[in-house]
Write a protein that holds these residues in place. Sequence first.
Motif, PDB file in Angstrom:
ATOM      1  N   SER A   1       0.809  -1.218   0.000  1.00 55.30           N
ATOM      2  CA  SER A   1       0.000   0.000   0.000  1.00 55.30           C
ATOM      3  C   SER A   1       0.842   1.269   0.000  1.00 55.30           C
ATOM      4  O   SER A   1       0.333   2.360  -0.283  1.00 55.30           O
ATOM      5  CB  SER A   1      -0.949   0.020   1.204  1.00 55.30           C
ATOM      6  N   GLU A   2       2.156   1.141   0.294  1.00 48.97           N
ATOM      7  CA  GLU A   2       3.027   2.307   0.316  1.00 48.97           C
ATOM      8  C   GLU A   2       3.814   2.490  -0.976  1.00 48.97           C
ATOM      9  O   GLU A   2       4.651   3.384  -1.082  1.00 48.97           O
ATOM     10  CB  GLU A   2       3.976   2.216   1.519  1.00 48.97           C
ATOM     11  N   LEU A   3       3.512   1.660  -1.961  1.00 51.14           N
ATOM     12  CA  LEU A   3       4.147   1.827  -3.267  1.00 51.14           C
ATOM     13  C   LEU A   3       3.627   3.093  -3.947  1.00 51.14           C
ATOM     14  O   LEU A   3       2.546   3.593  -3.636  1.00 51.14           O
ATOM     15  CB  LEU A   3       3.852   0.631  -4.163  1.00 51.14           C
ATOM     16  N   LEU A   4       4.395   3.597  -4.905  1.00 48.41           N
ATOM     17  CA  LEU A   4       3.911   4.709  -5.710  1.00 48.41           C
ATOM     18  C   LEU A   4       2.708   4.239  -6.524  1.00 48.41           C
ATOM     19  O   LEU A   4       2.644   3.118  -6.990  1.00 48.41           O
ATOM     20  CB  LEU A   4       5.016   5.200  -6.649  1.00 48.41           C
ATOM     21  N   SER A   5       1.741   5.104  -6.676  1.00 50.19           N
ATOM     22  CA  SER A   5       0.506   4.708  -7.329  1.00 50.19           C
ATOM     23  C   SER A   5       0.719   4.235  -8.754  1.00 50.19           C
ATOM     24  O   SER A   5       0.067   3.303  -9.210  1.00 50.19           O
ATOM     25  CB  SER A   5      -0.453   5.891  -7.254  1.00 50.19           C
ATOM     26  N   LYS A   6       1.673   4.817  -9.475  1.00 52.69           N
ATOM     27  CA  LYS A   6       1.926   4.373 -10.854  1.00 52.69           C
ATOM     28  C   LYS A   6       2.640   3.024 -10.881  1.00 52.69           C
ATOM     29  O   LYS A   6       2.484   2.261 -11.840  1.00 52.69           O
ATOM     30  CB  LYS A   6       2.713   5.427 -11.616  1.00 52.69           C
ATOM     31  N   ASP A   7       3.407   2.712  -9.850  1.00 51.82           N
ATOM     32  CA  ASP A   7       3.991   1.373  -9.754  1.00 51.82           C
ATOM     33  C   ASP A   7       2.898   0.335  -9.514  1.00 51.82           C
ATOM     34  O   ASP A   7       2.965  -0.785 -10.023  1.00 51.82           O
ATOM     35  CB  ASP A   7       5.025   1.314  -8.619  1.00 51.82           C
ATOM     36  N   VAL A   8       1.881   0.704  -8.722  1.00 50.39           N
ATOM     37  CA  VAL A   8       0.751  -0.203  -8.492  1.00 50.39           C
ATOM     38  C   VAL A   8       0.027  -0.475  -9.805  1.00 50.39           C
ATOM     39  O   VAL A   8      -0.302  -1.627 -10.129  1.00 50.39           O
ATOM     40  CB  VAL A   8      -0.222   0.375  -7.443  1.00 50.39           C
ATOM     41  N   ASP A   9      -0.208   0.576 -10.602  1.00 46.09           N
ATOM     42  CA  ASP A   9      -0.847   0.393 -11.908  1.00 46.09           C
ATOM     43  C   ASP A   9      -0.023  -0.549 -12.791  1.00 46.09           C
ATOM     44  O   ASP A   9      -0.568  -1.406 -13.491  1.00 46.09           O
ATOM     45  CB  ASP A   9      -1.014   1.731 -12.617  1.00 46.09           C
TER      46      ASP A   9
ATOM     47  N   ARG B   1       4.873  21.827 -11.377  1.00 49.38           N
ATOM     48  CA  ARG B   1       6.020  20.933 -11.450  1.00 49.38           C
ATOM     49  C   ARG B   1       5.573  19.477 -11.295  1.00 49.38           C
ATOM     50  O   ARG B   1       6.057  18.599 -12.017  1.00 49.38           O
ATOM     51  CB  ARG B   1       7.050  21.278 -10.362  1.00 49.38           C
ATOM     52  N   VAL B   2       4.653  19.234 -10.376  1.00 54.93           N
ATOM     53  CA  VAL B   2       4.134  17.878 -10.190  1.00 54.93           C
ATOM     54  C   VAL B   2       3.526  17.363 -11.485  1.00 54.93           C
ATOM     55  O   VAL B   2       3.765  16.224 -11.906  1.00 54.93           O
ATOM     56  CB  VAL B   2       3.084  17.846  -9.049  1.00 54.93           C
ATOM     57  N   GLU B   3       2.747  18.217 -12.148  1.00 46.86           N
ATOM     58  CA  GLU B   3       2.106  17.809 -13.406  1.00 46.86           C
ATOM     59  C   GLU B   3       3.131  17.541 -14.500  1.00 46.86           C
ATOM     60  O   GLU B   3       3.009  16.589 -15.271  1.00 46.86           O
ATOM     61  CB  GLU B   3       1.135  18.896 -13.866  1.00 46.86           C
ATOM     62  N   SER B   4       4.182  18.356 -14.551  1.00 43.51           N
ATOM     63  CA  SER B   4       5.178  18.219 -15.619  1.00 43.51           C
ATOM     64  C   SER B   4       6.034  16.970 -15.470  1.00 43.51           C
ATOM     65  O   SER B   4       6.582  16.471 -16.459  1.00 43.51           O
ATOM     66  CB  SER B   4       6.079  19.462 -15.651  1.00 43.51           C
ATOM     67  N   ILE B   5       6.183  16.455 -14.255  1.00 46.64           N
ATOM     68  CA  ILE B   5       7.034  15.274 -14.041  1.00 46.64           C
ATOM     69  C   ILE B   5       6.205  14.009 -13.880  1.00 46.64           C
ATOM     70  O   ILE B   5       6.729  12.969 -13.494  1.00 46.64           O
ATOM     71  CB  ILE B   5       7.930  15.461 -12.793  1.00 46.64           C
ATOM     72  N   ASN B   6       4.930  14.107 -14.217  1.00 48.54           N
ATOM     73  CA  ASN B   6       4.028  12.977 -14.006  1.00 48.54           C
ATOM     74  C   ASN B   6       3.847  12.122 -15.260  1.00 48.54           C
ATOM     75  O   ASN B   6       2.984  11.248 -15.296  1.00 48.54           O
ATOM     76  CB  ASN B   6       2.661  13.489 -13.541  1.00 48.54           C
ATOM     77  N   GLU B   7       4.677  12.346 -16.276  1.00 47.86           N
ATOM     78  CA  GLU B   7       4.519  11.627 -17.541  1.00 47.86           C
ATOM     79  C   GLU B   7       5.348  10.347 -17.578  1.00 47.86           C
ATOM     80  O   GLU B   7       5.996  10.043 -18.571  1.00 47.86           O
ATOM     81  CB  GLU B   7       4.926  12.549 -18.700  1.00 47.86           C
ATOM     82  N   TRP B   8       5.336   9.591 -16.517  1.00 48.93           N
ATOM     83  CA  TRP B   8       6.057   8.319 -16.490  1.00 48.93           C
ATOM     84  C   TRP B   8       5.060   7.224 -16.101  1.00 48.93           C
ATOM     85  O   TRP B   8       3.933   7.490 -15.756  1.00 48.93           O
ATOM     86  CB  TRP B   8       7.210   8.367 -15.477  1.00 48.93           C
ATOM     87  N   GLY B   9       5.501   5.992 -16.186  1.00 52.50           N
ATOM     88  CA  GLY B   9       4.639   4.891 -15.778  1.00 52.50           C
ATOM     89  C   GLY B   9       3.894   4.277 -16.944  1.00 52.50           C
ATOM     90  O   GLY B   9       4.159   4.569 -18.113  1.00 52.50           O
ATOM     91  N   PRO B  10       2.931   3.405 -16.645  1.00 52.73           N
ATOM     92  CA  PRO B  10       2.213   2.693 -17.703  1.00 52.73           C
ATOM     93  C   PRO B  10       1.204   3.587 -18.404  1.00 52.73           C
ATOM     94  O   PRO B  10       0.644   4.512 -17.816  1.00 52.73           O
ATOM     95  CB  PRO B  10       1.503   1.568 -16.948  1.00 52.73           C
TER      96      PRO B  10
END
Length: 261
Positions: free
Chosen positions: A81-89, A223-232
């Motif tokens: 439950s403490e994983l990053l949300s995009k890692d969970v996806d 800044r949060v939005e700009s660095i959020n383009e990673w993951g699945p």
Amino acid sequence: MTTENPLLAKIRMPGRIFQLPSRGLFYKNGELDDSVKEGEIHVHPMSALAEIHMKNPDQLFSGQAVETVFRECVSGVAKPSELLSKDVDAILMFLRTVTYGPQYEFTATHTCKDAKDHSYVADVDGMIGGMKYIDPTTVEKQYTVDMPNGQIVKLQPSRYNKIVEILKFNEGKKEISVEDMKTNLMMMLTSVVVQVDDITDPVMIREWLAKIHTKWTTQIAQRVESINEWGPSMNWTGKCRDCGEEFSVEIPINPITFFIE
């Protein structure tokens, strides 16, 4: 004396090794086992009992399904439950392909005239192959914000348990009040801001976030939005069966429908 069941040795499926899109860069509090290097985890197929958890709406909403199934099927994850949300996806995608195979059939409708619902097939392995990973050489700079007054803010991607908290807070609300909006903003900011200067105390950070200029808040949010383009990415592109034109659709990772053969 405990006797090992010889039946179990013949049913354990090997699974596959995947790398988390975060590469494990933000895990410093035992979220992953010490044996995990560069975010590489071993994912095993789900059992029928594990599948039941993933299709239970209450357990999904509370986060319990992820906690239970990841502990059973994902080697190397100590605190699901403490994983990053995009890692969970990403892990949900890994579980899907090792349990049912790479093809995922879904229904979509194009926007063309007289379009009908049609069944299409997505290649989950292809989506995994196109996953964007955090660049370890730029992560320090990307997740640091220099404020106008000289203070330095350190960020992290949102964690799964924080997303669950926000969802629970807004559950069943037909209207969002001003106070709700303020609470949502603070929950979002405190989930990503982990340090200001040398202060990591969450209470002090929350107080600081509540007092800063609105332009500073916007600077952090941008800044949060700009660095959020990673993951699945669950963006699928194919040809419409009515008009033949190419179109794209975002396939939601809804475990109730995603985990079905």
